[in-house]
Write a protein that holds these residues in place. Structure first.
Motif, short mmCIF file in Angstrom:
data_model
loop_
_atom_site.label_atom_id
_atom_site.label_comp_id
_atom_site.label_asym_id
_atom_site.label_seq_id
_atom_site.Cartn_x
_atom_site.Cartn_y
_atom_site.Cartn_z
N CYS A 47 -12.75 18.51 -48.40
CA CYS A 47 -13.39 17.34 -47.80
C CYS A 47 -12.36 16.42 -47.16
CB CYS A 47 -14.17 16.56 -48.86
SG CYS A 47 -15.48 17.50 -49.69
N LYS A 58 -17.13 10.63 -54.35
CA LYS A 58 -17.45 9.31 -53.81
C LYS A 58 -17.07 8.21 -54.81
CE LYS A 58 -21.38 10.82 -50.96
NZ LYS A 58 -22.83 10.67 -50.72
N TRP A 110 -11.98 12.50 -45.54
CA TRP A 110 -12.61 11.17 -45.58
C TRP A 110 -11.93 10.24 -44.59
CZ3 TRP A 110 -16.43 10.78 -49.52
CH2 TRP A 110 -16.47 11.89 -50.38
N ARG A 111 -12.71 9.33 -44.01
CA ARG A 111 -12.19 8.42 -42.99
C ARG A 111 -11.39 7.29 -43.62
NH1 ARG A 111 -13.53 3.72 -40.40
NH2 ARG A 111 -15.42 3.46 -41.68
N ASP A 147 -13.26 5.13 -46.58
CA ASP A 147 -14.72 5.09 -46.59
C ASP A 147 -15.24 6.11 -47.60
OD1 ASP A 147 -17.41 5.02 -46.13
OD2 ASP A 147 -17.29 5.30 -43.97
N SER A 148 -15.86 5.63 -48.68
CA SER A 148 -16.37 6.52 -49.73
C SER A 148 -17.82 6.91 -49.53
CB SER A 148 -16.22 5.83 -51.10
OG SER A 148 -17.01 4.63 -51.14
N PRO A 198 -17.87 12.37 -46.75
CA PRO A 198 -16.80 12.96 -45.96
C PRO A 198 -17.18 13.09 -44.49
CG PRO A 198 -17.92 14.65 -47.23
CD PRO A 198 -18.49 13.34 -47.67
N LEU A 241 -7.90 10.81 -41.03
CA LEU A 241 -8.68 11.35 -42.15
C LEU A 241 -7.73 11.79 -43.26
CD1 LEU A 241 -11.29 13.64 -40.33
CD2 LEU A 241 -11.45 11.20 -40.83
N ILE A 266 -13.16 7.98 -55.13
CA ILE A 266 -12.54 7.34 -53.96
C ILE A 266 -12.84 5.85 -53.93
CG2 ILE A 266 -12.65 7.21 -51.43
CD1 ILE A 266 -12.99 10.27 -51.45
#
Length: 224
Positions: free
Chosen positions: A56, A124, A58-59, A136-137, A140, A96, A127
């Motif tokens: 995954c 989530k 994430w941003r 950002d949680s 992904p 990312l 994070i």
């Protein structure tokens, strides 16, 4: 398929599309297909379980990208717990960060389920708890399904196939989701074994195939 050449020695490698290649030596690194190939060719049952897992990305929130970039201070990390979560600095996709669960679901590499992947809820929550405000949680940005080849002890298999092949066929497998970090040195070891029959200065007893005959769990460990 790998076959012994009974006339001139060496081995034949036969591909699925019918091509045939001969060589004095052969290095087998087929990932999740290791168990099937070694069983078919050498009659050895290796307890290497293919797992389908999810990677995954994430941003990273705007303005914080530099803090997670490779080359900076942000590390590759692992968080041990009910969910073993790991991550790496931002590299493949700028902006990312890779954070994923270490593990997955048993699968047949020839009949992959291409399922929903690992649950996202634990990721989530993790994070949000560790990177609140900077990553950002919500979910992904991208996910990728791939496969592990997992040994019971999560240690690699680096050994000669033996039997009729002797030292002409070298097997590298069971990298259990973390072999990529050691790929340069593992590649060198495999090449040395194929070319000279030994890897000088490297103790390979830990990675023998026979360890699973001595103990189904392989290299027994005590974790505190």
């Amino acid at each position: 398929m790998v076959r012994r050449d009974g006339v001139r020695g060496g081995v034949w490698v036969c591909t699925e599309n019918g091509e045939r290649f001969w060589g004095k030596k052969c290095v087998v690194t087929v990932g999740a297909w290791t168990t099937k190939l070694v069983k078919t060719v050498g009659g050895i049952a290796l307890p290497i379980q293919p797992l389908e897992t999810t990677v995954c990305y994430w941003r990273i929130k705007e303005g914080h990208e530099g803090g997670f970039a490779i080359g900076g201070d942000f590390p590759t990390f692992a968080s041990y717990g009910d969910n073993y979560i790991y991550g790496t600095p931002s590299l493949e996709y700028p902006g990312l960060i890779k954070v994923a669960v270490h593990g997955g679901y048993p699968c047949d590499p020839d009949k992959r389920p291409w399922g929903p992947g690992n649950p996202l809820a634990p990721l989530k929550e993790w994070i949000e708890g560790r990177f609140s405000g900077v990553v950002d949680s919500g979910g992904p940005v991208a996910t990728q399904l791939c496969m592990y080849s997992m040994t019971p002890d999560e240690d690699f298999v680096i050994d000669f196939l033996g039997g009729e092949f002797g030292k002409d066929v070298v097997v590298g497998g069971g990298f259990s989701g973390h072999g990529f970090k050691l790929s340069p040195v593992v590649g060198r070891i495999l090449a040395d074994l194929a070319l000279s029959g030994e890897a000088q200065g490297v103790e390979l007893k830990h990675f023998r195939m026979a360890r699973f005959q001595e103990n189904p769990k392989g290299n027994v460990k005590d974790f505190l």
